[in-house]
Design an enzyme around this catalytic site. Structure first.
Site, PDB file in Angstrom:
ATOM      1  N   TYR A  39       0.968  -1.723   0.412  1.00 61.16           N
ATOM      2  CA  TYR A  39      -0.238  -0.138  -0.214  1.00 61.16           C
ATOM      3  C   TYR A  39       0.629   1.046   0.196  1.00 61.16           C
ATOM      4  CZ  TYR A  39      -4.301   2.736   0.380  1.00 61.16           C
ATOM      5  OH  TYR A  39      -5.192   3.658   0.063  1.00 61.16           O
ATOM      6  N   LYS A  94     -20.284 -19.517 -10.769  1.00 65.13           N
ATOM      7  CA  LYS A  94     -19.440 -19.227 -12.057  1.00 65.13           C
ATOM      8  C   LYS A  94     -18.036 -18.744 -11.679  1.00 65.13           C
ATOM      9  CE  LYS A  94     -20.326 -19.305 -16.437  1.00 65.13           C
ATOM     10  NZ  LYS A  94     -21.027 -18.565 -17.132  1.00 65.13           N
ATOM     11  N   GLU A 136     -23.943 -13.179 -17.546  1.00 59.72           N
ATOM     12  CA  GLU A 136     -24.888 -14.148 -17.696  1.00 59.72           C
ATOM     13  C   GLU A 136     -26.849 -14.067 -16.793  1.00 59.72           C
ATOM     14  OE1 GLU A 136     -24.439 -18.550 -16.643  1.00 59.72           O
ATOM     15  OE2 GLU A 136     -22.649 -16.872 -17.279  1.00 59.72           O
ATOM     16  N   ASP A 137     -26.722 -15.066 -17.414  1.00 61.03           N
ATOM     17  CA  ASP A 137     -28.167 -15.029 -16.976  1.00 61.03           C
ATOM     18  C   ASP A 137     -28.871 -13.445 -17.359  1.00 61.03           C
ATOM     19  OD1 ASP A 137     -27.969 -17.143 -16.214  1.00 61.03           O
ATOM     20  OD2 ASP A 137     -27.764 -17.479 -14.123  1.00 61.03           O
ATOM     21  N   ASP A 162     -24.556 -17.923 -21.573  1.00 64.68           N
ATOM     22  CA  ASP A 162     -25.930 -18.620 -21.715  1.00 64.68           C
ATOM     23  C   ASP A 162     -26.066 -18.324 -23.228  1.00 64.68           C
ATOM     24  OD1 ASP A 162     -27.109 -18.337 -19.540  1.00 64.68           O
ATOM     25  OD2 ASP A 162     -26.472 -15.903 -19.573  1.00 64.68           O
ATOM     26  N   ALA A 195     -36.864 -19.767 -29.886  1.00 67.23           N
ATOM     27  CA  ALA A 195     -36.045 -18.525 -30.207  1.00 67.23           C
ATOM     28  C   ALA A 195     -35.695 -17.359 -29.489  1.00 67.23           C
ATOM     29  CB  ALA A 195     -37.092 -18.202 -31.005  1.00 67.23           C
ATOM     30  N   GLY A 196     -34.788 -17.771 -28.196  1.00 68.04           N
ATOM     31  CA  GLY A 196     -34.255 -16.787 -27.381  1.00 68.04           C
ATOM     32  C   GLY A 196     -33.123 -16.458 -27.463  1.00 68.04           C
ATOM     33  N   ALA A 197     -32.494 -16.253 -26.825  1.00 63.22           N
ATOM     34  CA  ALA A 197     -30.631 -16.419 -27.138  1.00 63.22           C
ATOM     35  C   ALA A 197     -29.567 -17.258 -26.695  1.00 63.22           C
ATOM     36  CB  ALA A 197     -29.790 -15.437 -25.296  1.00 63.22           C
ATOM     37  N   ALA A 198     -30.359 -18.123 -26.494  1.00 60.58           N
ATOM     38  CA  ALA A 198     -29.011 -19.295 -26.961  1.00 60.58           C
ATOM     39  C   ALA A 198     -29.557 -20.424 -27.664  1.00 60.58           C
ATOM     40  CB  ALA A 198     -29.122 -20.752 -25.495  1.00 60.58           C
ATOM     41  N   ASN A 287     -33.910 -26.029 -18.940  1.00 57.33           N
ATOM     42  CA  ASN A 287     -33.372 -27.655 -17.128  1.00 57.33           C
ATOM     43  C   ASN A 287     -34.728 -25.718 -15.596  1.00 57.33           C
ATOM     44  OD1 ASN A 287     -31.425 -28.673 -16.577  1.00 57.33           O
ATOM     45  ND2 ASN A 287     -30.188 -26.915 -17.684  1.00 57.33           N
TER      46      ASN A 287
END
Length: 444
Positions: A39, A94, A136-137, A162, A195-198, A287
């Site tokens: 420091y 994660k 994420e998510d 995702d 028809a989502g992101a994944a 899931n």
């Protein structure tokens, strides 16, 4: 077959101390001299060096080994919009996985902000702390705008796991499933439910690997995504089929080679599976409950290759097979982005590892003997330590060849030795965690 009870999970997160991660010093701190270096006044010298040359932040801080795991809690697992605070156990998890599988440090950051533009501003403002950002998510379609904006505006790699993690691992599994079933990606037909992101990321990566877009039919909650529908956003319209003779999922799967589910439980029936082409591939990835159960799918016909997102059945499509090594590679070569070439390289390397003989310790960890490449083993297991040394260099080579690496690895043999040392450190850490977990279960 791994079964987890609610009480086991709560005890795991509570004992011996709440949470799953902590900060550990990496420099001496036992003497006044150590503290003077750590420091004031010693810390001023690296501060001034970084002011003069921003790249020195990688030399004098942990930035080059540090990932941010960031969420706003709007699409957590299968739980939906449970909020930023409630997403923290997932983000901590994660961070734990980054450490034990790739030796990367990670901070979980839960941002209580749903407006995409404001979220981007917040994340961009803290990006100088990190070497990479794992989103994420975050729900669709906001996740597309958020990732696209951050990739343009940040100078470090940003990936919404995702989307792209699922795409990479499922692509690896698909390459092997196609091989087992005697089919070619260029001629195979596929139905995507969800028809989502994944779903969109998976479809784009499969096309990059050779699948023909005209052989893909996408469905959402209202049925087949066709070009004559007037209720499609720009993202869905990109995947709309010109065919108007099919409207339902049942119509779409008839004669299809592949079903990819990234939607909701129990929408695919055994009768639908029986109408698919000979030697079908079914990836039911909703899931915690898949589009069709393992038992129902396997009893519907005997020529199927089946995968889920669950750990208690064979062929789990598990993102942990990818993101630790993708970010390890991206940080080690200081990639400016994570591009399609790197994703393809990851998928191909992961798929190739499943062909190699499985070490005894991996089989023992899962209580399975005689694991060999085939219908019930199309992907490596997460605790296969060879993933680090097999996948990471392949991604770095792709980054260098595609021009996004800002630091080149020239001696891959020496780099492999570095990865081996990370694996050894991981062994000690995993053993410590297992010992602590056994003790906390006993004490609770």
């Amino acid at each position: 077959m791994i079964k987890v009870t609610e009480q086991q999970a709560l005890d795991y997160h509570k004992y011996p101390i709440p949470g799953k991660i902590e900060i550990v010093p990496t420099k001496p701190y036992a003497t006044p001299g150590d503290l003077a270096l750590a420091y004031s006044p010693g810390v001023a010298y690296p501060c001034l060096a970084i002011e003069k040359n921003p790249g020195d932040s990688y030399e004098y801080t942990n930035r080059g080994n540090l990932v941010a795991v960031i969420s706003n809690g709007t699409a957590v697992l299968g739980l939906g919009d449970i909020g930023a605070r409630a997403s923290k156990p997932v983000m901590e998890g994660k961070a734990l996985l980054f450490k034990i599988f790739a030796g990367l440090d990670a901070y979980d950051i839960e941002v209580d902000e749903k407006d995409p533009k404001r979220f981007v501003e917040i994340v961009k403002s803290i990006s100088k702390t990190f070497g990479g950002i794992n989103l994420e998510d975050i729900k669709a379609p906001e996740c597309f705008e958020i990732e696209d904006s951050l990739r343009r505006e940040c100078t470090i790699p940003v990936m919404h796991d995702d989307q792209h993690g699922t795409a990479i691992i499922s692509a690896a599994g698909l390459l092997n499933a196609l091989e087992i079933q005697g089919k070619h990606i260029g001629s195979a037909t596929m139905v995507v439910n969800g028809a989502g992101a994944a779903a969109m990321a998976c479809t784009n990566l499969y096309v990059a690997l050779g699948m023909r877009r005209e052989n893909i039919i996408m469905c959402d909650s209202k049925g087949v995504v066709t070009a004559d529908r007037t209720d499609l956003n720009a993202y869905k319209r990109h995947f709309a089929t010109q065919r108007t003779d099919i409207r339902t999922l049942a119509d779409a799967v008839r004669g299809a080679d592949i079903f990819l589910g990234l939607s909701v439980a129990d929408v695919l029936t055994p009768d639908m599976v029986r109408t698919m082409a000979p030697r079908p591939i079914v990836f039911a990835l909703a899931n915690p409950n898949p589009e069709i159960s393992y038992e129902a799918a396997m009893s519907s016909r005997d020529d199927i290759v089946f995968a889920t997102g669950r750990s208690d059945y064979p062929n789990q499509i598990n993102n942990v097979l990818g993101f630790p090594y993708i970010f390890r590679a991206a940080l080690d070569c200081r990639a400016s982005t994570i591009n399609e070439e790197m994703k393809k390289a990851a998928a191909i390397a992961i798929a190739a590892l499943a062909h190699a003989p499985v070490p005894d310790d991996v089989a023992e960890a899962y209580g399975i003997s005689g694991l060999t490449f085939g219908r019930d083993y199309i992907l490596p297991k997460p605790f296969d330590k060879r993933l680090l040394t097999a996948v990471t260099p392949a991604i770095i080579r792709a980054a260098q060849e595609s021009g996004v690496a800002r630091r080149h690895v020239t001696d891959f043999e020496a780099y492999g030795e570095k990865l081996e040392s990370i694996m050894c450190a991981n062994d000690a850490l995993i053993a410590y965690l297992i010992k602590n977990q056994k003790e906390c279960i006993t004490n609770s």
